[in-house]
Write an enzyme that holds these catalytic residues in place. Sequence first.
Site, PDB file in Angstrom:
ATOM      1  N   VAL A 186     -22.481   5.383  49.014  1.00 57.01           N
ATOM      2  CA  VAL A 186     -22.179   6.790  49.267  1.00 57.01           C
ATOM      3  C   VAL A 186     -20.857   7.137  48.597  1.00 57.01           C
ATOM      4  O   VAL A 186     -19.843   6.459  48.807  1.00 57.01           O
ATOM      5  CB  VAL A 186     -22.109   7.077  50.779  1.00 57.01           C
ATOM      6  CG1 VAL A 186     -21.647   8.510  51.030  1.00 57.01           C
ATOM      7  CG2 VAL A 186     -23.461   6.837  51.429  1.00 57.01           C
ATOM      8  N   ASP A 187     -20.862   8.178  47.783  1.00 57.01           N
ATOM      9  CA  ASP A 187     -19.651   8.595  47.076  1.00 57.01           C
ATOM     10  C   ASP A 187     -18.952   9.766  47.754  1.00 57.01           C
ATOM     11  O   ASP A 187     -17.749   9.963  47.576  1.00 57.01           O
ATOM     12  CB  ASP A 187     -19.992   8.999  45.636  1.00 57.01           C
ATOM     13  CG  ASP A 187     -20.553   7.850  44.828  1.00 57.01           C
ATOM     14  OD1 ASP A 187     -20.059   6.719  44.993  1.00 57.01           O
ATOM     15  OD2 ASP A 187     -21.490   8.077  44.030  1.00 57.01           O
TER      16      ASP A 187
END
Length: 307
Positions: free
Chosen positions: A23-24
């Site tokens: 997840v960015d």
Amino acid sequence: MTTTSVVVPKLDTARKDDIVANVDVFIFDCDGVIWRGDSLIDGVPETLAMLRDAGKRLFFVTNNSTKSRAGYLKKFTSLGLDVQPEEIFSSSFAAAAYLESVGFGKEGNEYTGKKVYTIGEVGIDEELDLLNIPHIGGPEDAGKRVTLAKGEMMHQDADVGAVVVGFDREVNYYKIQYATLCIRENPGCLFIATNTDAVTHLTDAQEWAGNGSMVGAIKGSTKQEPTVVGKPSPFMLDWMCNRYNIKRDQIMMVGDRLDTDILFGKDAGLRTMLVLSGVTSEELLLSPENDIKPDCYAEQLSKMLDV
């Protein structure tokens, strides 16, 4: 007929590692996730610092329209959180941004003289001011009373082309009647709700009636459905992704409400995590009657540090 319960996994080390690796961008609800009322939830600063150190992008999205983004920045700062203005998205901002997106008050490059009537607190008006959208009502109509007598009528401004209904601790019958007249009698008048939340966290001691109660009054008197710009509506997410060139498969939504935060994330194809530090109990989450299932859940955000 037997109802089959879908198991919602609890956050553990493997899931946390997967989230951090893949997840960015994290979108956090505020009430019930970051704070309750005016009290910061334990472990939040350390968790946000950990995610920033890992190179993650953070956004904070709240359905509470009582403050503008500038007002929320002051709240974050007062709680000791280092948050940038562009990381904050409030439903007050969403209402103004929506009006801008549909070209409210303009025909080509010409202004039409249309204005907005607001039920709400200073947040909506401040966001409208930033976009130079004329408005009336709001805090100025707090305390106004309707005096009824034979032949008495209320006259609304014919130039009101939109009514925005946000959370308002000074809501009164005058405001309800004025908004009703604008929506019912002004041709093409828009009806916009910042959100329809049933309850909100005004204090950390109990739940309080939310903006759904104010919106419900106007729905009842006009027999019309509003355009909702806060969660779970996709408007704020669409705006964010377009502005910052973010792909949805990069994002995780973290919230405390199933019917707004988690539904907002799931409808958009985001990863989702529910925290139990707000309005949703573990019993409700795991109940067979609940059909809104996050990808995982934790007692509170700081469990990202513990596992």
